[in-house]
Design a protein around this motif. Sequence first.
Motif, mmCIF file in Angstrom:
data_model
loop_
_atom_site.group_PDB
_atom_site.id
_atom_site.type_symbol
_atom_site.label_atom_id
_atom_site.label_comp_id
_atom_site.label_asym_id
_atom_site.label_seq_id
_atom_site.Cartn_x
_atom_site.Cartn_y
_atom_site.Cartn_z
ATOM 1 N N LEU A 27 -1.831 8.190 -2.840
ATOM 2 C CA LEU A 27 -2.328 6.893 -3.264
ATOM 3 C C LEU A 27 -2.442 5.880 -2.143
ATOM 4 O O LEU A 27 -3.400 5.363 -1.852
ATOM 5 C CB LEU A 27 -1.596 6.301 -4.248
ATOM 6 N N ALA A 28 -1.511 5.775 -0.968
ATOM 7 C CA ALA A 28 -1.352 4.855 0.016
ATOM 8 C C ALA A 28 -2.379 5.390 1.028
ATOM 9 O O ALA A 28 -3.165 4.535 1.682
ATOM 10 C CB ALA A 28 -0.080 4.916 0.462
ATOM 11 N N LYS A 29 -2.607 6.706 1.236
ATOM 12 C CA LYS A 29 -3.319 7.093 2.404
ATOM 13 C C LYS A 29 -4.955 7.418 1.976
ATOM 14 O O LYS A 29 -5.847 7.196 2.771
ATOM 15 C CB LYS A 29 -3.044 8.795 2.724
ATOM 16 N N ALA A 30 -5.216 7.473 0.808
ATOM 17 C CA ALA A 30 -6.464 7.208 0.162
ATOM 18 C C ALA A 30 -7.243 6.074 0.652
ATOM 19 O O ALA A 30 -6.528 5.084 0.241
ATOM 20 C CB ALA A 30 -6.690 7.714 -1.235
ATOM 21 N N PRO A 31 -8.546 6.253 0.920
ATOM 22 C CA PRO A 31 -9.440 4.849 1.009
ATOM 23 C C PRO A 31 -9.343 4.180 -0.196
ATOM 24 O O PRO A 31 -9.577 4.840 -1.193
ATOM 25 C CB PRO A 31 -10.679 5.412 1.654
ATOM 26 N N ALA A 32 -9.369 2.754 -0.189
ATOM 27 C CA ALA A 32 -9.362 2.256 -1.417
ATOM 28 C C ALA A 32 -10.761 2.158 -2.310
ATOM 29 O O ALA A 32 -10.583 2.476 -3.474
ATOM 30 C CB ALA A 32 -9.179 0.786 -1.120
ATOM 31 N N SER A 33 -11.850 2.476 -1.567
ATOM 32 C CA SER A 33 -13.124 2.726 -2.387
ATOM 33 C C SER A 33 -13.023 4.094 -3.216
ATOM 34 O O SER A 33 -13.323 3.865 -4.236
ATOM 35 C CB SER A 33 -14.227 2.888 -1.178
ATOM 36 N N VAL A 95 0.501 -0.157 0.153
ATOM 37 C CA VAL A 95 -0.895 0.396 0.851
ATOM 38 C C VAL A 95 -0.950 -0.462 2.072
ATOM 39 O O VAL A 95 -0.800 -1.586 2.295
ATOM 40 C CB VAL A 95 -1.957 0.299 -0.083
ATOM 41 N N SER A 96 -1.504 0.302 2.932
ATOM 42 C CA SER A 96 -1.713 -0.299 4.263
ATOM 43 C C SER A 96 -3.204 -1.395 4.174
ATOM 44 O O SER A 96 -3.765 -1.121 3.599
ATOM 45 C CB SER A 96 -2.062 0.638 5.470
ATOM 46 N N GLY A 97 -2.848 -2.476 4.635
ATOM 47 C CA GLY A 97 -4.039 -3.423 4.759
ATOM 48 C C GLY A 97 -3.710 -4.682 3.646
ATOM 49 O O GLY A 97 -2.591 -4.771 3.272
ATOM 50 N N ARG A 98 -4.793 -5.198 3.411
ATOM 51 C CA ARG A 98 -4.873 -6.475 2.570
ATOM 52 C C ARG A 98 -5.308 -6.392 1.107
ATOM 53 O O ARG A 98 -5.595 -7.180 0.446
ATOM 54 C CB ARG A 98 -5.436 -7.558 3.306
ATOM 55 N N ASP A 99 -5.708 -5.080 0.418
ATOM 56 C CA ASP A 99 -6.310 -4.821 -0.474
ATOM 57 C C ASP A 99 -5.372 -4.784 -1.748
ATOM 58 O O ASP A 99 -4.725 -3.707 -2.074
ATOM 59 C CB ASP A 99 -7.082 -3.402 -0.589
#
Length: 161
Positions: A27-33, A95-99
């Motif tokens: 879940l963390a490595k998958a692209p948010a889209s 998750v990495s980033g700000r999403d």
Amino acid sequence: MTQSYTDEFVDNAQNGSTARQGWLSTLAKAPASEVLKLWEAMVAPESQVLRPAETGMVMVRGRTGGAGNPFNLGEMTVTRCAIRLATGETGIGYVSGRDKTHAYVAAVADAMLQSPVWHDQVRHSLIEPLRQAYDVRRDAISRKAKATQVEFFTMVRDRKA
């Protein structure tokens, strides 16, 4: 022979914590889209937000030579969330980033995967497609890197002449 990411998950399914680490990693490595696209087709149970999605920084550590002494590599933006389903399972999402939506979905999916009622549905509808997409991306990157590999060889000369 290398073991695929999916095979590794199936082999480790006997150990609950290892299986959970596997799906949280997916879940963390998958692209948010990709996560959100698959999530839209699912029906989630009622949940209570324990810790709303919030963004912060974490220190990324590395090791000298891959296995030597640890050192601080730098900081990375991470978003986290924690929820509890009405049935009592608690889920977390990092998750990495700000999403924030990605972190929330990861937390709900984590909780659902801990429930015997929801586990199989979430695994087949969300986790397995994300793992297959990860395997495809990883193989494409590997093939691209292999295409640029240079092989060196040395010719040995007979010095008796």
